[in-house]
Design a protein around this motif. Structure first.
Motif, mmCIF file in Angstrom:
data_model
loop_
_atom_site.group_PDB
_atom_site.id
_atom_site.type_symbol
_atom_site.label_atom_id
_atom_site.label_comp_id
_atom_site.label_asym_id
_atom_site.label_seq_id
_atom_site.Cartn_x
_atom_site.Cartn_y
_atom_site.Cartn_z
ATOM 1 N N ARG A 31 0.828 -1.208 0.000
ATOM 2 C CA ARG A 31 0.000 0.000 0.000
ATOM 3 C C ARG A 31 0.863 1.259 0.000
ATOM 4 O O ARG A 31 0.572 2.231 -0.699
ATOM 5 C CB ARG A 31 -0.931 -0.017 1.210
ATOM 6 C CG ARG A 31 -1.935 1.064 1.209
ATOM 7 C CD ARG A 31 -2.960 0.883 0.090
ATOM 8 N NE ARG A 31 -3.837 2.037 0.079
ATOM 9 C CZ ARG A 31 -4.115 2.751 -1.003
ATOM 10 N NH1 ARG A 31 -3.656 2.400 -2.176
ATOM 11 N NH2 ARG A 31 -4.890 3.792 -0.926
ATOM 12 N N ASP A 34 2.228 1.767 -3.443
ATOM 13 C CA ASP A 34 1.187 2.285 -4.324
ATOM 14 C C ASP A 34 0.987 3.780 -4.127
ATOM 15 O O ASP A 34 0.875 4.528 -5.095
ATOM 16 C CB ASP A 34 -0.136 1.558 -4.079
ATOM 17 C CG ASP A 34 -0.181 0.172 -4.690
ATOM 18 O OD1 ASP A 34 0.658 -0.116 -5.574
ATOM 19 O OD2 ASP A 34 -1.052 -0.622 -4.286
ATOM 20 N N LEU A 35 0.953 4.221 -2.873
ATOM 21 C CA LEU A 35 0.764 5.643 -2.598
ATOM 22 C C LEU A 35 1.941 6.479 -3.102
ATOM 23 O O LEU A 35 1.750 7.567 -3.661
ATOM 24 C CB LEU A 35 0.566 5.868 -1.098
ATOM 25 C CG LEU A 35 -0.748 5.338 -0.520
ATOM 26 C CD1 LEU A 35 -0.738 5.439 1.001
ATOM 27 C CD2 LEU A 35 -1.931 6.085 -1.100
ATOM 28 N N GLU A 36 3.155 5.974 -2.920
ATOM 29 C CA GLU A 36 4.334 6.708 -3.395
ATOM 30 C C GLU A 36 4.371 6.761 -4.922
ATOM 31 O O GLU A 36 4.711 7.805 -5.499
ATOM 32 C CB GLU A 36 5.602 6.065 -2.847
ATOM 33 C CG GLU A 36 5.786 6.275 -1.363
ATOM 34 C CD GLU A 36 6.994 5.559 -0.783
ATOM 35 O OE1 GLU A 36 7.279 5.799 0.397
ATOM 36 O OE2 GLU A 36 7.658 4.770 -1.490
ATOM 37 N N GLU A 38 1.739 6.585 -6.916
ATOM 38 C CA GLU A 38 0.676 7.505 -7.330
ATOM 39 C C GLU A 38 1.148 8.952 -7.250
ATOM 40 O O GLU A 38 0.828 9.759 -8.116
ATOM 41 C CB GLU A 38 -0.572 7.316 -6.464
ATOM 42 C CG GLU A 38 -1.365 6.088 -6.797
ATOM 43 C CD GLU A 38 -2.569 5.891 -5.889
ATOM 44 O OE1 GLU A 38 -3.020 6.882 -5.265
ATOM 45 O OE2 GLU A 38 -3.050 4.759 -5.800
ATOM 46 N N PRO A 44 -3.730 7.407 -10.008
ATOM 47 C CA PRO A 44 -3.714 6.014 -9.534
ATOM 48 C C PRO A 44 -3.469 5.032 -10.674
ATOM 49 O O PRO A 44 -3.648 5.368 -11.850
ATOM 50 C CB PRO A 44 -5.113 5.815 -8.953
ATOM 51 C CG PRO A 44 -5.679 7.177 -8.763
ATOM 52 C CD PRO A 44 -4.997 8.071 -9.746
ATOM 53 N N GLN A 108 -2.127 7.297 6.964
ATOM 54 C CA GLN A 108 -2.856 7.255 5.692
ATOM 55 C C GLN A 108 -4.277 6.721 5.809
ATOM 56 O O GLN A 108 -5.127 7.045 5.004
ATOM 57 C CB GLN A 108 -2.084 6.391 4.677
ATOM 58 C CG GLN A 108 -0.736 6.935 4.313
ATOM 59 C CD GLN A 108 -0.803 8.271 3.608
ATOM 60 O OE1 GLN A 108 -1.760 8.577 2.928
ATOM 61 N NE2 GLN A 108 0.218 9.089 3.787
#
Length: 110
Positions: A31, A34-36, A38, A44, A108
């Motif tokens: 996760r 994925d956030l980094e 994005e 996304p 987050q």
């Protein structure tokens, strides 16, 4: 975001076993990556947008050794530039990285 919460809830609802902590760490690490990514790409995964800054270009395997055991990560690659997860800083001990991942995950989650 709802899918991520549901996946985390499914992990927590499983019977307690030795792999639960490793699975939860792997989930949190995925996760975080994925956030980094994005943030670096501007959108996304799987979304088409004219605001896209970069594109994903597959994954590379990386082992992450922690007290909970070895976690196999699939680190995303970018077409332009490079990406290295912040919690895998080269000279950072696994224990500090583990604390950083948990703190970031806590921040987050809304």
């Amino acid at each position: 975001m709802t899918d991520a919460k549901m996946a985390l809830l499914e992990l927590v609802e499983q019977e307690a076993d030795a792999d639960l902590v490793r699975e939860m760490l792997a989930f949190a690490a995925d996760r975080m990556m994925d956030l980094e990514i994005e943030a670096k790409t501007g959108v996304p995964a799987g979304t088409r947008s004219p605001d896209r800054l970069n594109h994903r270009n597959g994954y590379r395997d990386r082992n992450w050794d922690t007290r909970a055991g070895r976690i196999e990560l699939a680190v995303p690659k970018l077409r332009k530039g490079s990406y290295f997860p912040s919690f895998l800083e080269p000279r950072r001990t696994a224990e500090k990285a583990l604390v950083a991942v948990i703190q970031e995950a806590y921040i987050q989650i809304p």
